[in-house]
Design an enzyme around this catalytic site. Structure first.
Site, PDB file in Angstrom:
ATOM      1  N   HIS A 169      33.407   8.729  46.035  1.00 24.93           N
ATOM      2  CA  HIS A 169      32.599   9.369  47.086  1.00 24.93           C
ATOM      3  C   HIS A 169      32.515  10.868  46.816  1.00 24.93           C
ATOM      4  O   HIS A 169      33.400  11.628  47.185  1.00 24.93           O
ATOM      5  CB  HIS A 169      33.253   9.105  48.451  1.00 24.93           C
ATOM      6  CG  HIS A 169      32.444   9.544  49.622  1.00 24.93           C
ATOM      7  ND1 HIS A 169      31.768   8.662  50.433  1.00 24.93           N
ATOM      8  CD2 HIS A 169      32.190  10.766  50.122  1.00 24.93           C
ATOM      9  CE1 HIS A 169      31.143   9.328  51.394  1.00 24.93           C
ATOM     10  NE2 HIS A 169      31.392  10.621  51.231  1.00 24.93           N
ATOM     11  N   GLU A 191      24.753  21.491  57.309  1.00 22.65           N
ATOM     12  CA  GLU A 191      24.882  21.222  58.745  1.00 22.65           C
ATOM     13  C   GLU A 191      25.003  22.480  59.594  1.00 22.65           C
ATOM     14  O   GLU A 191      24.957  22.415  60.824  1.00 22.65           O
ATOM     15  CB  GLU A 191      26.073  20.283  58.982  1.00 22.65           C
ATOM     16  CG  GLU A 191      25.801  18.921  58.383  1.00 22.65           C
ATOM     17  CD  GLU A 191      27.039  18.035  58.316  1.00 22.65           C
ATOM     18  OE1 GLU A 191      28.126  18.493  58.677  1.00 22.65           O
ATOM     19  OE2 GLU A 191      26.886  16.890  57.884  1.00 22.65           O
ATOM     20  N   THR A 243      24.382  13.944  54.956  1.00 23.94           N
ATOM     21  CA  THR A 243      23.652  14.125  56.214  1.00 23.94           C
ATOM     22  C   THR A 243      22.167  14.365  55.990  1.00 23.94           C
ATOM     23  O   THR A 243      21.327  13.872  56.732  1.00 23.94           O
ATOM     24  CB  THR A 243      24.205  15.359  56.973  1.00 23.94           C
ATOM     25  OG1 THR A 243      25.621  15.365  56.870  1.00 23.94           O
ATOM     26  CG2 THR A 243      23.806  15.338  58.427  1.00 23.94           C
ATOM     27  N   TYR A 294      23.275   9.163  55.173  1.00 27.14           N
ATOM     28  CA  TYR A 294      23.835   8.877  56.498  1.00 27.14           C
ATOM     29  C   TYR A 294      22.927   7.927  57.289  1.00 27.14           C
ATOM     30  O   TYR A 294      23.385   7.197  58.141  1.00 27.14           O
ATOM     31  CB  TYR A 294      23.905  10.190  57.309  1.00 27.14           C
ATOM     32  CG  TYR A 294      25.201  10.971  57.239  1.00 27.14           C
ATOM     33  CD1 TYR A 294      26.020  10.941  56.133  1.00 27.14           C
ATOM     34  CD2 TYR A 294      25.574  11.781  58.317  1.00 27.14           C
ATOM     35  CE1 TYR A 294      27.189  11.689  56.088  1.00 27.14           C
ATOM     36  CE2 TYR A 294      26.734  12.529  58.285  1.00 27.14           C
ATOM     37  CZ  TYR A 294      27.545  12.478  57.172  1.00 27.14           C
ATOM     38  OH  TYR A 294      28.689  13.228  57.139  1.00 27.14           O
ATOM     39  N   ARG A 343      26.448  12.960  64.088  1.00 28.52           N
ATOM     40  CA  ARG A 343      25.418  13.188  63.065  1.00 28.52           C
ATOM     41  C   ARG A 343      24.808  11.885  62.556  1.00 28.52           C
ATOM     42  O   ARG A 343      23.954  11.881  61.691  1.00 28.52           O
ATOM     43  CB  ARG A 343      26.033  13.943  61.873  1.00 28.52           C
ATOM     44  CG  ARG A 343      26.524  15.324  62.228  1.00 28.52           C
ATOM     45  CD  ARG A 343      27.501  15.843  61.189  1.00 28.52           C
ATOM     46  NE  ARG A 343      28.774  15.128  61.267  1.00 28.52           N
ATOM     47  CZ  ARG A 343      29.816  15.325  60.451  1.00 28.52           C
ATOM     48  NH1 ARG A 343      29.718  16.219  59.471  1.00 28.52           N
ATOM     49  NH2 ARG A 343      30.930  14.648  60.597  1.00 28.52           N
ATOM     50  N   HIS A 364      30.486   6.069  56.301  1.00 28.33           N
ATOM     51  CA  HIS A 364      31.071   7.322  56.803  1.00 28.33           C
ATOM     52  C   HIS A 364      31.532   7.085  58.236  1.00 28.33           C
ATOM     53  O   HIS A 364      30.727   6.751  59.104  1.00 28.33           O
ATOM     54  CB  HIS A 364      30.024   8.441  56.740  1.00 28.33           C
ATOM     55  CG  HIS A 364      30.339   9.621  57.609  1.00 28.33           C
ATOM     56  ND1 HIS A 364      30.833  10.813  57.116  1.00 28.33           N
ATOM     57  CD2 HIS A 364      30.233   9.795  58.954  1.00 28.33           C
ATOM     58  CE1 HIS A 364      31.010  11.662  58.114  1.00 28.33           C
ATOM     59  NE2 HIS A 364      30.657  11.072  59.239  1.00 28.33           N
ATOM     60  N   HIS A 412      36.836   8.310  55.046  1.00 23.54           N
ATOM     61  CA  HIS A 412      37.364   9.267  56.037  1.00 23.54           C
ATOM     62  C   HIS A 412      38.280   8.551  57.041  1.00 23.54           C
ATOM     63  O   HIS A 412      38.360   8.943  58.198  1.00 23.54           O
ATOM     64  CB  HIS A 412      36.256  10.010  56.800  1.00 23.54           C
ATOM     65  CG  HIS A 412      35.093  10.475  55.977  1.00 23.54           C
ATOM     66  ND1 HIS A 412      35.246  11.045  54.729  1.00 23.54           N
ATOM     67  CD2 HIS A 412      33.741  10.465  56.220  1.00 23.54           C
ATOM     68  CE1 HIS A 412      34.037  11.352  54.244  1.00 23.54           C
ATOM     69  NE2 HIS A 412      33.128  11.009  55.116  1.00 23.54           N
ATOM     70  N   ARG A 437      40.795  10.475  59.290  1.00 23.21           N
ATOM     71  CA  ARG A 437      40.297  11.643  60.014  1.00 23.21           C
ATOM     72  C   ARG A 437      41.021  11.880  61.333  1.00 23.21           C
ATOM     73  O   ARG A 437      41.172  13.020  61.765  1.00 23.21           O
ATOM     74  CB  ARG A 437      38.779  11.500  60.111  1.00 23.21           C
ATOM     75  CG  ARG A 437      38.133  11.526  61.386  1.00 23.21           C
ATOM     76  CD  ARG A 437      36.615  11.394  61.181  1.00 23.21           C
ATOM     77  NE  ARG A 437      36.048  12.681  60.875  1.00 23.21           N
ATOM     78  CZ  ARG A 437      35.022  12.892  60.053  1.00 23.21           C
ATOM     79  NH1 ARG A 437      34.470  11.921  59.406  1.00 23.21           N
ATOM     80  NH2 ARG A 437      34.557  14.078  59.871  1.00 23.21           N
ATOM     81  N   ASP A 447      35.326  13.418  48.542  1.00 21.96           N
ATOM     82  CA  ASP A 447      34.239  14.019  49.337  1.00 21.96           C
ATOM     83  C   ASP A 447      33.836  15.343  48.683  1.00 21.96           C
ATOM     84  O   ASP A 447      33.384  16.273  49.353  1.00 21.96           O
ATOM     85  CB  ASP A 447      34.669  14.234  50.796  1.00 21.96           C
ATOM     86  CG  ASP A 447      33.498  14.168  51.771  1.00 21.96           C
ATOM     87  OD1 ASP A 447      32.374  13.869  51.339  1.00 21.96           O
ATOM     88  OD2 ASP A 447      33.713  14.446  52.964  1.00 21.96           O
TER      89      ASP A 447
HETATM   90 ZN    ZN Z   1      31.096  11.462  54.950  1.00 20.36          ZN
END
Ligand code: ZN
Length: 397
Positions: A65, A74, A103, A134, A167, A199, A228, A231, A291
């Site tokens: 990824h 963003e 995104t 996304y 998002r 995601h 993620h 997170r 990432d």
């Molecule tokens: Zn992501």
């Protein structure tokens, strides 16, 4: 470049520990792993010998990824992140990378992503991509997700489809299930993984959509690679429940590990992996990705943008080192998360193992400190004793 290289006396992790061995590399492939290998071609082939005494040989790292052509944006146009250079990857041991968009699927698209993947491949490593971004409906290169996976060699799945995030494009259950179904069948028809890289955001809906697809349809957990997962603690616990059912979960590594644990309340990767193993979940069920080149925006409780950082590919080895040094997880287990486990879940047949017939993607680490010393990608020494040997088109020694 020597056509034949022999790596002598390395502690070989296939990733299972196999003892002190030699590795014979021919034409970009591992020809043999064994003791006292002979490489005598009567002088008609150039043979390079590499002494790896005191070093651990592990498979080249696979980053599942990474925003290889840049991502972000963003916080406005000025926060669009730069693309990855060859150096960013090879100097951190990454010999295979999977690119994704992120995104912004308006100012970035599949044409540009695939062009970047081809560029990295031409520069010496192996590169793949996920189709889409996304957003749902998935924006593809051809007229369908299935065609992208079946007919574009570099496309091995779809993603990163964003869920449980402010998002996200807020896909319905039906839309999300259809993406998984299409990716699955396209993968079957083309002998690829057809993986859905998901995601996961911060919201209370956590793994809701993935869980429903696994429990309410015939699609198995193995179709997904959610990322993620570390997170926040609640999300991570939810992910562990599904890992017990066969889901492979992807940790996002961090460059500044202390910051993300203490300030941002993330689950420290080494602690998360320790917990997974302590629960009796198979050590095949986790991966770590970087990432890399993605932006790491910080939002306040109202979802307002506060500031920005950038993902770094160096975090992969850092996290593995923490697993070994802080949690006492054996190297042969920890390193699976960036080698064989990734190759299995993404069905990259020739990658992720130090065995005869596999691609000669090899990292040599100092045995005691686990510092990266030497990197071979597809049989070519791209980093030697910490010094970059092969340069991207616009890089210089
Ligand atoms: Zn992501």
């Amino acid at each position: 470049m020597a056509m034949v290289t022999v790596i002598r006396n390395a502690k070989v992790y296939q990733p299972e520990y196999a003892g002190v061995k030699d590795i014979l590399v021919m034409n970009g492939k591992i020809a043999a792993v064994g003791e006292n290998l002979k490489a005598d071609f009567g002088g008609c082939v150039e043979v390079e010998e590499l002494d790896a005494e005191g070093m651990a040989a592990v498979p080249g790292f696979i980053d599942s990824h990474e925003h290889i052509m840049g991502g972000g944006g963003e916080g406005g146009f000025a926060t669009r992140t730069p693309e990855a250079n060859l150096k960013d990857l090879i100097s951190n041991g990454i010999t295979t990378v999977v690119g994704c968009i992120g995104t912004d699927s308006v100012a970035r698209d599949m044409t540009a992503l695939l062009a970047k993947a081809h560029a990295l491949e031409a520069e010496g490593i192996t590169a793949y991509a996920y189709t889409g971004s996304y957003r749902v409906p998935v924006q593809t290169l051809t007229d369908s997700l299935m065609k992208d996976i079946m007919m574009l060699d570099k496309v091995i799945g779809v993603g990163e489809v964003a869920v449980s995030d402010h998002r996200s494009s807020q896909p319905s259950f039906e839309e999300f299930a259809r993406i998984a179904a299409d990716a699955r069948v396209a993968g079957m028809l083309s002998g690829k993984a057809g993986i859905v890289n998901v995601h996961l955001g911060d919201s209370a809906r956590k793994m809701d959509l993935i869980e429903r697809v696994i429990h309410e349809t015939e699609i198995p957990a193995s179709q997904f690679l959610p990322t993620h997962v570390n997170r926040n603690a609640a999300l991570f616990e939810n992910c562990l429940e599904l890992a017990k059912e066969g889901l492979t979960i992807d940790f996002t590594g961090n460059e500044d590990i202390d910051y993300w644990e203490t300030i941002c309340d993330e689950v420290r990767v080494c602690r998360g992996i320790r917990r997974l193993l302590d629960l009796g979940i198979s050590s095949d069920r986790f991966t770590i990705s970087s990432d890399g080149q993605g932006s790491m925006p910080v939002f306040n409780a109202a979802g307002e943008y506060q500031g920005i950082g950038i993902g770094k590919a160096s975090c992969l080895l850092k996290e593995v080192r923490e697993c070994v040094q802080k949690e006492g997880i054996p190297l042969e287990i920890a390193v699976k998360g960036i080698t064989s486990n990734v190759a299995s879940v993404l069905k990259l047949g020739a990658k992720g193992r130090l065995k005869a017939g596999f691609d000669a993607d090899i990292c040599l680490l100092a045995e005691d400190t686990l510092e990266l010393k030497t990197v071979m990608a597809r049989g070519q020494l791209v980093v030697r004793d910490g010094v970059q040997q092969v340069f991207g088109t616009f890089e210089r020694a």
